[in-house]
Design a protein around this motif. Structure first.
Motif, PDB file in Angstrom:
ATOM      1  N   GLY A  52       0.806  -1.227  -0.044  1.00 22.44           N
ATOM      2  CA  GLY A  52      -0.045   0.078  -0.039  1.00 22.44           C
ATOM      3  C   GLY A  52       0.866   1.326  -0.075  1.00 22.44           C
ATOM      4  O   GLY A  52       0.685   2.238  -0.568  1.00 22.44           O
ATOM      5  N   SER A  55       2.013   1.493  -3.332  1.00 20.34           N
ATOM      6  CA  SER A  55       0.730   2.138  -4.291  1.00 20.34           C
ATOM      7  C   SER A  55       0.712   3.547  -4.267  1.00 20.34           C
ATOM      8  O   SER A  55       0.355   4.341  -4.945  1.00 20.34           O
ATOM      9  CB  SER A  55      -0.450   1.314  -3.752  1.00 20.34           C
ATOM     10  N   ASP A  59       0.670   6.316  -7.083  1.00 20.02           N
ATOM     11  CA  ASP A  59      -0.601   7.151  -7.228  1.00 20.02           C
ATOM     12  C   ASP A  59      -0.031   8.659  -7.207  1.00 20.02           C
ATOM     13  O   ASP A  59      -0.802   9.522  -7.847  1.00 20.02           O
ATOM     14  CB  ASP A  59      -1.557   7.022  -6.017  1.00 20.02           C
ATOM     15  N   SER A  63       7.810   5.584  -9.156  1.00 22.12           N
ATOM     16  CA  SER A  63       7.891   4.462  -8.437  1.00 22.12           C
ATOM     17  C   SER A  63       8.815   4.117  -7.329  1.00 22.12           C
ATOM     18  O   SER A  63       9.739   4.920  -7.205  1.00 22.12           O
ATOM     19  CB  SER A  63       8.192   3.497  -9.917  1.00 22.12           C
TER      20      SER A  63
END
Length: 72
Positions: A52, A55, A59, A63
């Motif tokens: 998470g 992620s 978002d 990266s």
């Protein structure tokens, strides 16, 4: 809490630092120790979602991968 070091690609300026820092601070169970261009040092609560975290960085437009700490 477990220490985690992330390698973050795509960061090149203070805007990048702010964007990644904001994204990391929004993840529950994470304490951000430092964010530098290309790297973040975190404390992750047991049971927190390391994927998470990755992620959340994605978002924000970057990266990330775990360099040291709990595996993804």
């Amino acid at each position: 809490m477990e220490a985690v070091t992330l390698h973050i690609d795509g960061m090149s300026c203070s805007h990048c630092l702010n964007a990644v820092s904001k994204a990391l601070h929004a993840v529950p169970g994470i304490t951000v120790d430092s964010v530098q261009i290309g790297r973040a040092e975190l404390q992750v609560a047991k049971g927190s979602d390391v994927p998470g975290v990755i992620s959340a960085v994605a978002d924000a437009g970057y990266s990330a991968s775990v360099v040291a700490g709990p595996a993804q």
